[in-house]
Scaffold this motif. Structure first.
Motif, PDB file in Angstrom:
ATOM      1  N   UNK A 153       0.830  -1.203   0.000  1.00  0.00           N
ATOM      2  CA  UNK A 153       0.000   0.000   0.000  1.00  0.00           C
ATOM      3  C   UNK A 153       0.867   1.257   0.000  1.00  0.00           C
ATOM      4  N   UNK A 154       1.960   1.217   0.761  1.00  0.00           N
ATOM      5  CA  UNK A 154       2.872   2.356   0.787  1.00  0.00           C
ATOM      6  C   UNK A 154       3.488   2.582  -0.595  1.00  0.00           C
ATOM      7  N   UNK A 155       3.876   1.498  -1.258  1.00  0.00           N
ATOM      8  CA  UNK A 155       4.416   1.616  -2.611  1.00  0.00           C
ATOM      9  C   UNK A 155       3.399   2.231  -3.564  1.00  0.00           C
ATOM     10  N   UNK A 156       2.130   1.801  -3.443  1.00  0.00           N
ATOM     11  CA  UNK A 156       1.070   2.357  -4.287  1.00  0.00           C
ATOM     12  C   UNK A 156       0.855   3.834  -3.973  1.00  0.00           C
ATOM     13  N   UNK A 157       0.894   4.166  -2.685  1.00  0.00           N
ATOM     14  CA  UNK A 157       0.710   5.565  -2.291  1.00  0.00           C
ATOM     15  C   UNK A 157       1.862   6.424  -2.801  1.00  0.00           C
ATOM     16  N   UNK A 158       3.086   5.899  -2.723  1.00  0.00           N
ATOM     17  CA  UNK A 158       4.251   6.638  -3.234  1.00  0.00           C
ATOM     18  C   UNK A 158       4.131   6.823  -4.743  1.00  0.00           C
ATOM     19  N   UNK A 159       3.692   5.774  -5.449  1.00  0.00           N
ATOM     20  CA  UNK A 159       3.513   5.880  -6.900  1.00  0.00           C
ATOM     21  C   UNK A 159       2.432   6.910  -7.227  1.00  0.00           C
ATOM     22  N   UNK A 160       1.333   6.894  -6.466  1.00  0.00           N
ATOM     23  CA  UNK A 160       0.264   7.881  -6.688  1.00  0.00           C
ATOM     24  C   UNK A 160       0.771   9.287  -6.389  1.00  0.00           C
ATOM     25  N   UNK A 161       1.573   9.430  -5.320  1.00  0.00           N
ATOM     26  CA  UNK A 161       2.142  10.737  -4.991  1.00  0.00           C
ATOM     27  C   UNK A 161       3.050  11.230  -6.098  1.00  0.00           C
ATOM     28  N   UNK A 162       3.888  10.315  -6.617  1.00  0.00           N
ATOM     29  CA  UNK A 162       4.793  10.694  -7.690  1.00  0.00           C
ATOM     30  C   UNK A 162       4.011  11.103  -8.940  1.00  0.00           C
ATOM     31  N   UNK A 163       2.939  10.347  -9.229  1.00  0.00           N
ATOM     32  CA  UNK A 163       2.101  10.706 -10.380  1.00  0.00           C
ATOM     33  C   UNK A 163       1.450  12.069 -10.152  1.00  0.00           C
ATOM     34  N   UNK A 164       0.969  12.298  -8.934  1.00  0.00           N
ATOM     35  CA  UNK A 164       0.351  13.596  -8.635  1.00  0.00           C
ATOM     36  C   UNK A 164       1.379  14.715  -8.731  1.00  0.00           C
ATOM     37  N   UNK A 165       2.615  14.456  -8.285  1.00  0.00           N
ATOM     38  CA  UNK A 165       3.676  15.461  -8.409  1.00  0.00           C
ATOM     39  C   UNK A 165       3.945  15.762  -9.881  1.00  0.00           C
ATOM     40  N   UNK A 166       3.958  14.711 -10.701  1.00  0.00           N
ATOM     41  CA  UNK A 166       4.160  14.896 -12.139  1.00  0.00           C
ATOM     42  C   UNK A 166       3.046  15.729 -12.749  1.00  0.00           C
ATOM     43  N   UNK A 167       1.801  15.413 -12.362  1.00  0.00           N
ATOM     44  CA  UNK A 167       0.665  16.187 -12.863  1.00  0.00           C
ATOM     45  C   UNK A 167       0.734  17.623 -12.381  1.00  0.00           C
ATOM     46  N   UNK A 168       1.132  17.793 -11.111  1.00  0.00           N
ATOM     47  CA  UNK A 168       1.261  19.140 -10.572  1.00  0.00           C
ATOM     48  C   UNK A 168       2.319  19.933 -11.329  1.00  0.00           C
ATOM     49  N   UNK A 169       3.445  19.291 -11.603  1.00  0.00           N
ATOM     50  CA  UNK A 169       4.504  19.975 -12.350  1.00  0.00           C
ATOM     51  C   UNK A 169       4.003  20.358 -13.737  1.00  0.00           C
ATOM     52  N   UNK A 170       3.287  19.441 -14.391  1.00  0.00           N
ATOM     53  CA  UNK A 170       2.730  19.745 -15.718  1.00  0.00           C
ATOM     54  C   UNK A 170       1.725  20.872 -15.634  1.00  0.00           C
ATOM     55  N   UNK A 171       0.864  20.824 -14.621  1.00  0.00           N
ATOM     56  CA  UNK A 171      -0.134  21.883 -14.448  1.00  0.00           C
ATOM     57  C   UNK A 171       0.542  23.206 -14.157  1.00  0.00           C
ATOM     58  N   UNK A 172       1.596  23.189 -13.362  1.00  0.00           N
ATOM     59  CA  UNK A 172       2.315  24.431 -13.069  1.00  0.00           C
ATOM     60  C   UNK A 172       2.962  24.987 -14.339  1.00  0.00           C
ATOM     61  N   UNK A 173       3.501  24.111 -15.192  1.00  0.00           N
ATOM     62  CA  UNK A 173       4.073  24.585 -16.459  1.00  0.00           C
ATOM     63  C   UNK A 173       2.989  25.190 -17.338  1.00  0.00           C
ATOM     64  N   UNK A 174       1.817  24.496 -17.382  1.00  0.00           N
ATOM     65  CA  UNK A 174       0.715  25.034 -18.184  1.00  0.00           C
ATOM     66  C   UNK A 174       0.243  26.363 -17.616  1.00  0.00           C
ATOM     67  N   UNK A 175       0.190  26.448 -16.264  1.00  0.00           N
ATOM     68  CA  UNK A 175      -0.230  27.701 -15.636  1.00  0.00           C
ATOM     69  C   UNK A 175       0.758  28.817 -15.936  1.00  0.00           C
ATOM     70  N   UNK A 176       2.033  28.478 -15.876  1.00  0.00           N
ATOM     71  CA  UNK A 176       3.063  29.473 -16.185  1.00  0.00           C
ATOM     72  C   UNK A 176       2.936  29.923 -17.645  1.00  0.00           C
ATOM     73  N   UNK A 177       2.714  28.964 -18.541  1.00  0.00           N
ATOM     74  CA  UNK A 177       2.544  29.313 -19.953  1.00  0.00           C
ATOM     75  C   UNK A 177       1.290  30.152 -20.142  1.00  0.00           C
ATOM     76  N   UNK A 178       0.214  29.788 -19.464  1.00  0.00           N
ATOM     77  CA  UNK A 178      -1.037  30.547 -19.576  1.00  0.00           C
ATOM     78  C   UNK A 178      -0.853  31.954 -19.039  1.00  0.00           C
ATOM     79  N   UNK A 179      -0.151  32.087 -17.911  1.00  0.00           N
ATOM     80  CA  UNK A 179       0.102  33.421 -17.347  1.00  0.00           C
ATOM     81  C   UNK A 179       0.925  34.255 -18.329  1.00  0.00           C
ATOM     82  N   UNK A 180       1.919  33.582 -18.942  1.00  0.00           N
ATOM     83  CA  UNK A 180       2.764  34.292 -19.899  1.00  0.00           C
ATOM     84  C   UNK A 180       1.927  34.780 -21.078  1.00  0.00           C
ATOM     85  N   UNK A 181       1.030  33.910 -21.617  1.00  0.00           N
ATOM     86  CA  UNK A 181       0.167  34.316 -22.734  1.00  0.00           C
ATOM     87  C   UNK A 181      -0.782  35.430 -22.303  1.00  0.00           C
ATOM     88  N   UNK A 182      -1.285  35.295 -21.057  1.00  0.00           N
ATOM     89  CA  UNK A 182      -2.194  36.324 -20.549  1.00  0.00           C
ATOM     90  C   UNK A 182      -1.473  37.660 -20.441  1.00  0.00           C
TER      91      UNK A 182
END
Length: 148
Positions: free
Chosen positions: A93-122
């Motif tokens: 379960x800990x391994x699954x939680x760590x994998x989910x956390x890592x996936x969420x971190x990856x999504x967060x990083x992608x979302x932050x890049x998209x947000x940064x790009x959106x802010x730049x376009x704005x």
């Protein structure tokens, strides 16, 4: 009755007046020692029987305790197996939680890049509006083009 008392008195006088010789004294002493030895043997034999009984009881009690110890050891082994299983599932379960956390971190990083790009376009769009004073048609975004 007086005659009986006279007979007893006479026998006592004869008994105390007896002066044994060495030949008579040796068998008497040996007989006394033989009786004492047999009495000691009987006493020791009785004590040995009691000890044998106690040894039997102690062996029975020891066997019971050994059986109880084996039961406790088996229960301990079972508990260790159960806890090892729970530990393995918790690790999984800990391994699954760590994998989910890592996936969420990856999504967060992608979302932050998209947000940064959106802010730049704005910011670019706001700068263009403030320069020209009018709104120009927006450039088609890459996401909109890729979602048909």
């Amino acid at each position: 009755m007086p005659r009986l008392l006279d007979v007893l008195r006479w026998k006592l006088q004869v008994l105390f007046a007896w002066k044994p010789t060495r030949a008579q004294l040796l068998p008497l002493i040996l007989g006394i020692y033989a009786l004492a030895g047999w009495g000691a043997y009987a006493n020791k034999s009785s004590a040995n029987k009691e000890l044998a009984t106690q040894v039997g009881l102690l062996q029975t009690e020891r066997n019971g305790l050994v059986g109880r110890q084996k039961e406790l050891e088996q229960a301990n082994i079972d508990l260790v197996r159960v806890w090892q299983g729970k530990l393995a599932s918790a690790r999984e379960e800990l391994g699954q939680a760590v994998a989910a956390r890592d996936a969420a971190k990856g999504q967060l990083a992608g979302s932050q890049r998209e947000l940064t790009a959106s802010k730049k376009r704005f910011d670019q769009a706001r700068d263009r509006v403030s320069e020209t004073g009018s709104i120009k048609p927006a450039e088609p975004s890459k996401k909109a083009a890729s979602k048909p």
